[in-house]
Structure formats: structure tokens, C-alpha cells
Design an enzyme around this catalytic site. Structure first.
Site, PDB file in Angstrom:
ATOM      1  N   HIS A 187       0.849  -1.190   0.000  1.00  0.00           N
ATOM      2  CA  HIS A 187       0.000   0.000   0.000  1.00  0.00           C
ATOM      3  C   HIS A 187       0.877   1.230   0.000  1.00  0.00           C
ATOM      4  CE1 HIS A 187      -3.163   2.817   1.116  1.00  0.00           C
ATOM      5  NE2 HIS A 187      -3.986   1.895   0.654  1.00  0.00           N
ATOM      6  N   ASP A 219      -7.899  -5.533   0.023  1.00  0.00           N
ATOM      7  CA  ASP A 219      -8.395  -6.411  -1.040  1.00  0.00           C
ATOM      8  C   ASP A 219      -8.008  -7.875  -0.862  1.00  0.00           C
ATOM      9  OD1 ASP A 219      -9.697  -4.454  -2.642  1.00  0.00           O
ATOM     10  OD2 ASP A 219      -7.735  -3.685  -3.195  1.00  0.00           O
TER      11      ASP A 219
HETATM   12  N1  CMC Z   1       4.051  -7.435  -4.748  1.00  0.00           N
HETATM   13  C1  CMC Z   1       5.364  -7.440  -4.941  1.00  0.00           C
HETATM   14  N2  CMC Z   1       6.144  -6.341  -4.819  1.00  0.00           N
HETATM   15  C2  CMC Z   1       5.542  -5.189  -4.486  1.00  0.00           C
HETATM   16  C3  CMC Z   1       4.153  -5.145  -4.264  1.00  0.00           C
HETATM   17  C4  CMC Z   1       3.416  -6.314  -4.399  1.00  0.00           C
HETATM   18  N3  CMC Z   1       2.082  -6.318  -4.208  1.00  0.00           N
HETATM   19  N4  CMC Z   1       3.818  -3.866  -3.941  1.00  0.00           N
HETATM   20  C5  CMC Z   1       4.954  -3.169  -3.969  1.00  0.00           C
HETATM   21  N5  CMC Z   1       5.991  -3.962  -4.286  1.00  0.00           N
HETATM   22  C6  CMC Z   1       7.421  -3.596  -4.361  1.00  0.00           C
HETATM   23  C7  CMC Z   1       7.712  -2.824  -5.628  1.00  0.00           C
HETATM   24  O1  CMC Z   1       8.071  -3.678  -6.695  1.00  0.00           O
HETATM   25  C8  CMC Z   1       8.842  -1.952  -5.163  1.00  0.00           C
HETATM   26  O2  CMC Z   1       9.999  -2.736  -5.116  1.00  0.00           O
HETATM   27  P1  CMC Z   1      11.451  -2.105  -5.468  1.00  0.00           P
HETATM   28  O3  CMC Z   1      11.707  -1.091  -4.401  1.00  0.00           O
HETATM   29  O4  CMC Z   1      12.393  -3.256  -5.450  1.00  0.00           O
HETATM   30  O5  CMC Z   1      11.315  -1.469  -6.826  1.00  0.00           O
HETATM   31  C9  CMC Z   1       8.471  -1.604  -3.721  1.00  0.00           C
HETATM   32  O6  CMC Z   1       7.657  -2.692  -3.284  1.00  0.00           O
HETATM   33  C10 CMC Z   1       7.690  -0.301  -3.577  1.00  0.00           C
HETATM   34  O7  CMC Z   1       6.559  -0.395  -4.434  1.00  0.00           O
HETATM   35  P2  CMC Z   1       5.900   0.841  -5.164  1.00  0.00           P
HETATM   36  O8  CMC Z   1       5.294   0.398  -6.454  1.00  0.00           O
HETATM   37  O9  CMC Z   1       6.873   1.987  -5.234  1.00  0.00           O
HETATM   38  O10 CMC Z   1       4.771   1.233  -4.142  1.00  0.00           O
HETATM   39  P3  CMC Z   1       3.529   2.133  -4.444  1.00  0.00           P
HETATM   40  O11 CMC Z   1       3.229   2.844  -3.202  1.00  0.00           O
HETATM   41  O12 CMC Z   1       3.746   2.970  -5.656  1.00  0.00           O
HETATM   42  O13 CMC Z   1       2.390   1.076  -4.823  1.00  0.00           O
HETATM   43  C11 CMC Z   1       0.528  -0.364  -4.680  1.00  0.00           C
HETATM   44  C12 CMC Z   1       1.336   0.740  -3.978  1.00  0.00           C
HETATM   45  C13 CMC Z   1      -0.726  -0.642  -3.855  1.00  0.00           C
HETATM   46  C14 CMC Z   1       0.097   0.128  -6.075  1.00  0.00           C
HETATM   47  C15 CMC Z   1       1.405  -1.651  -4.793  1.00  0.00           C
HETATM   48  O14 CMC Z   1       1.762  -2.098  -3.508  1.00  0.00           O
HETATM   49  C16 CMC Z   1       0.721  -2.749  -5.584  1.00  0.00           C
HETATM   50  O15 CMC Z   1       0.756  -2.731  -6.821  1.00  0.00           O
HETATM   51  N6  CMC Z   1       0.049  -3.726  -4.879  1.00  0.00           N
HETATM   52  C17 CMC Z   1      -0.681  -4.778  -5.557  1.00  0.00           C
HETATM   53  C18 CMC Z   1      -2.024  -4.254  -6.023  1.00  0.00           C
HETATM   54  C19 CMC Z   1      -2.978  -4.076  -4.857  1.00  0.00           C
HETATM   55  O16 CMC Z   1      -3.141  -4.956  -4.019  1.00  0.00           O
HETATM   56  N7  CMC Z   1      -3.667  -2.915  -4.842  1.00  0.00           N
HETATM   57  C20 CMC Z   1      -4.668  -2.600  -3.825  1.00  0.00           C
HETATM   58  C21 CMC Z   1      -4.218  -1.461  -2.954  1.00  0.00           C
HETATM   59  S1  CMC Z   1      -5.286  -1.250  -1.508  1.00  0.00           S
HETATM   60  C22 CMC Z   1      -6.823  -0.802  -2.137  1.00  0.00           C
HETATM   61  C23 CMC Z   1      -6.837   0.391  -3.015  1.00  0.00           C
HETATM   62  O17 CMC Z   1      -6.116   1.364  -2.787  1.00  0.00           O
HETATM   63  O18 CMC Z   1      -7.589   0.374  -3.968  1.00  0.00           O
END
Ligand code: CMC
Length: 432
Positions: A310, A367
């Protein structure tokens, strides 16, 4: 909010240091106020994804991502889930206070009175292919409300807004249920005055001409809790979309439709559907929890563990813990073996104990378990994000209203870092 008591000093390469105001919010968080930065210095800030940007003042929702705290209008999410139903929480978000008994009764009555859809609007549904994604129908129908109820275009805030908001809150439930009936190719079940908000929805979804739907109080409770869990989450992607569209002066229905489109994405509300698909896919391919975790960690792999991670929470999302408990409550009454649930539990255990996830503070989000509960309620996977939208609606409305009363009131219009070509001349077409 304390303005201008503290200042940060900014030293830019080609000028004297300048003082920038620091804002302290009601919870003691500090922000650097860059509103006059470009006017005073010619510089802008660069913050793709708005990771460090506060886009507004808001009093609707509070999150502490480090401690896993979520509050609506000052009330803890756990308190609200345990003591209120969705209608009360919607009232709280939209009007600022919880209703008393009489206010709640009148609000629920108004919601029931506004639940019908214009007859011509009903025929719209039939024109969609049966295999359309329900979110496309939901987004189209919500913007269509501005065609069928156009008085929103010449808003008299005092007289119309309250009415329009209630109408939207009520009709979105009918639209969601009708979308499902359209998918099945079945007759629409009209809303009924005799049911509560949640009962009405489940009845419109599941009543059949040959088999009356028996209201299951546990399902009604679960639906209420799930909708409350989704009801707001401050400046997330879809809420930001709603505010941005509102800032251009677009009407409530158009702004909400934009929020629905944003929510559809698998990184946002679409993740609940993606979690189930991930689990089903793993089972179909004989993959266990550890295999999934290893797959996520593979170099150059863009696959993410859905329902994990998140932007704000760096610990367990409090909503995921409530959802897990709710799931347990539902399962206690229904002990059938559920391979998806078993895999989900193993996956949580494997991921939270894995260094990759620990180092990045990745924990289950809302989720991760909600999809399994929606399935238990009989809601098909491709409808999950519609359920999220139905829950998030009061939050979107509250933010839309807050935006329309924001004295800052400027249209949302970020700047950019241009990395295209400099000036060049058009070469006549026959010489290119
Ligand atoms: N699985 C594997 N790696 C992950 C995940 C994940 N679910 N989420 C983040 N990471 C890694 C990402 O690859 C990155 O790694 P590195 O530093 O090596 O490049 C690090 O963690 C930071 O990730 P980020 O993409 O910079 O984080 P963000 O804040 O931009 O993204 C997120 C947040 C929710 C989009 C992401 O965690 C994600 O894609 N999760 C899976 C989709 C999901 O479950 N979404 C629902 C969110 S809660 C409900 C809502 O808001 O709608």
C-alpha cells in the site's frame, strides 16, 4: 491548522536562501507550503505519483500508515464497523456527524424513496453485451444520471445538493444490482420499501421468479461491514480523480463516474478481483504459497502479489484484519472446505515472513480477503470492484462536497518536467 509559525529555508543554486512556510496539521504532521514557490522563484516541485504532495485540506479521513490507523471523521474504523451500519457511516462521511435515531430513519427512508431508476434508463442496460465488464456499465450509468436528472447542471447548492447526493447514493445500489441481472440476462428486481439498504441490495441481486431470496442476517451484516471498510480512504487515486474532475466545475455524477473509472484499475479497486484470479490461477497450475512468493521475487518479473502493499500503510492495513475476522465469522457457520481461502492464509504467512516483503513493508491490504467474502455472499468475481465502488461512494461524495466548499478552489492543473524536443521546423510533406 497552524500557518506560518515555522519556516523552512530553501537554498537555490542561483539566488539567496528563501523562507518557506511550514504547516502543522491537527495531528502534528508537517508540510512545506510551496503554493507561492513558482511565483517567487520560478521553480516548481517534481513529485510523480504525488508521493510527497498534499493536494488539499481535508477533515474527512485520517490515516496513520506507520501505525495502521484509519478513522472517518475522527471515529476509528473498528468502532464504526462494530457499532454502525453503512447508512450511518455514509451519513457521517457526507454530513460530518453520525445521525441520531430520527435522522437515520429519515435518511434511510429517503434512500428507499430515491431507489428507482428512470424507466428509459433501464432499457440502457439491455443494450450492453452480456459479457461487458460490470465496471464499464457502472461508470456509464453513473454519468448517465446527469442526463436523466439534469438539474445537477444548474446547481443551487442549498436546495439541490442534498437531494442529488442522496439520490446518487440510493440509485448506485440499484444500478449495481441491475448490472448483475443484465450479466445474467435476467429480469430486474425493483427495490422495495420494506427492506434496509443492505437487504434491498441483496434482494435485488438474488431474488428469482422461481425462488424468493431469503434474507440472511449474517450476509447483511457482512455486506454492511464490507461497505463501511471501503467507504473512504482520503486522497487515493479514485478520490483524487473525483476532486480533479470537480475542480473543472463538472457535476457530481460526472465526477463520480471518473472515480469509478479510476477505481477499476488492478492497482486500485480492481485488486480484489485480481486476488481471486491470482489464487485460482495458482491452484490451476498446482502452485503453492511459496511458489507464488518466489515468482513475485523473480528478477524482471512485473507480477505483483495482489492484495499486498500500500502507498500509505507500511504495516497491516487495519481493514485487512477486520476483513479476515469477518471471513472467519462467516466460515464458522459454513465449514465447507475452501481451497482459495486455504491458499490465501498460507500466502499471507509465507509473504509476511519473507525478507523481500519485510524489507519493503508489504502486508495484506483491504483487497486480500474481501474477495473471498464477496464470493461467500454469492457475488461473482467480476462484480467485486462494483462492490468496492458502492462502498466508496459516500467517501467520493464527501470529498466532492468538501472540494466545492474549498476556499482555495483552483482547478487542478499540475505542471511538468518537459523532456521532449526543442523548437524545430515542419518539413513540407513531400520532402519528409
Ligand atoms: N508485490 C510485490 N512487490 C511489491 C508489491 C506487491 N504487491 N507492492 C509493492 N511492491 C514492491 C515494488 O516492486 C517496489 O519494489 P522495489 O523497491 O524493489 O522497486 C516496492 O515494493 C515499492 O513499491 P511501489 O510500487 O513503489 O509502491 P507504491 O506505493 O507505488 O504502490 C501499490 C502501492 C498498492 C500500487 C502496490 O503495492 C501494488 O501494486 N500492490 C498490488 C495491487 C494491490 O493490491 N492494490 C490494492 C491497494 S489497496 C486498495 C486500493 O487502494 O484500492
Amino acid at each position: 491548522m497552524e500557518f506560518n509559525k515555522e519556516f523552512a529555508t530553501l537554498t537555490l543554486p542561483d539566488r539567496d536562501p528563501i523562507q518557506i512556510p511550514v504547516i502543522t496539521d491537527n495531528m502534528g504532521e508537517k508540510s512545506i507550503d510551496v503554493r507561492n514557490l513558482r511565483k517567487e522563484t520560478g521553480y516548481i516541485t517534481y513529485d510523480p505519483g504525488f508521493v510527497n504532495t498534499g493536494s488539499c485540506n481535508s477533515s474527512i479521513c485520517y490515516i496513520d500508515g506507520e501505525k495502521g490507523i484509519l478513522r472517518y471523521r475522527g471515529y476509528d474504523i473498528e468502532d464504526l464497523v462494530n457499532n454502525c451500519d453503512f447508512v450511518e457511516v455514509a451519513y457521517l462521511l457526507i454530513k460530518g456527524e453520525l445521525p441520531n435515531y430520527e435522522e437515520r430513519r429519515r435518511y434511510a427512508e429517503l434512500l428507499n424513496r430515491e431507489s428507482m431508476l428512470h424507466y428509459d434508463m433501464q432499457s440502457f442496460f439491455r443494450r450492453y453485451p452480456q459479457d461487458s465488464h460490470p465496471m464499464s456499465i457502472l461508470a456509464a450509468m453513473s454519468v448517465s444520471l446527469s442526463a436523466f436528472y439534469p438539474e445537477m447542471d444548474d446547481i443551487d447548492p442549498e436546495a439541490q445538493i442534498d437531494f442529488a447526493v442522496t439520490r446518487l447514493l440510493s440509485k448506485i445500489r440499484t444500478i449495481t444490482a441491475f448490472t448483475y441481472r443484465q450479466m445474467l440476462g435476467e429480469e430486474f428486481v425493483p427495490p422495495s420499501f420494506k427492506y434496509s439498504y443492505g437487504e434491498n441490495f441483496l434482494n435485488m441481486m438474488f431474488k428469482s421468479p422461481v425462488n424468493d431470496y431469503q434474507i440472511n442476517p449474517l450476509h447483511v451484516k457482512a455486506l454492511n461491514q464490507l461497505l463501511i471498510l471501503h467507504a473512504d480512504h482520503e486522497q487515493n487515486c479514485s478520490t483524487t480523480a473525483v476532486r480533479l474532475i470537480a475542480s473543472a466545475g463538472a457535476n457530481l455524477y460526472a465526477s463520480i463516474s471518473a472515480g469509478i473509472c479510476a477505481l477499476w484499475g488492478p492497482k486500485h479497486g480492481g485488486a480484489n478481483q485480481a486476488v481471486i484470479e491470482m489464487l485460482e490461477n495458482a491452484i490451476a497450475n498446482n502452485m503453492g504459497a511459496k511458489d507464488i512468493v518466489e515468482q513475485v521475487k523473480e528478477r524482471n518479473n512485473t507480477f505483483r502479489l495482489m492484495g499486498f502493499g500500500h502507498r500509505v500503510y507500511k504495516t497491516y492495513d487495519p481493514r485487512s484484519m477486520i476483513a479476515k475476522r469477518l471471513l472467519q465469522e462467516i466460515l464458522d457457520l459454513n465449514t465447507t472446505h475452501d481451497p482459495l481461502l486455504e491458499l490465501a492464509l498460507e500466502l499471507e504467512e509465507a509473504a509476511v515472513n519473507d525478507d523481500y516483503f519485510k524489507e519493503r513493508n508489504l502486508y495484506p491490504n483491504v483487497d486480500f480477503y474481501t474477495g473471498i467474502i464477496f464470493r461467500r455472499l454469492g457475488i461473482p468475481t467480476n462484480m467485486f470492484t462494483c462492490m468496492f465502488a458502492m462502498g466508496r461512494l459516500p467517501g467520493w461524495i464527501a470529498h466532492w462536497l468538501e472540494w466545492t466548499n474549498d476556499p482555495y478552489g483552483k482547478i487542478g492543473r499540475p505542471r511538468q518536467i518537459y523532456d521532449g524536443l526543442s523548437l524545430r521546423k515542419v518539413i513540407p510533406i513531400d520532402e519528409r
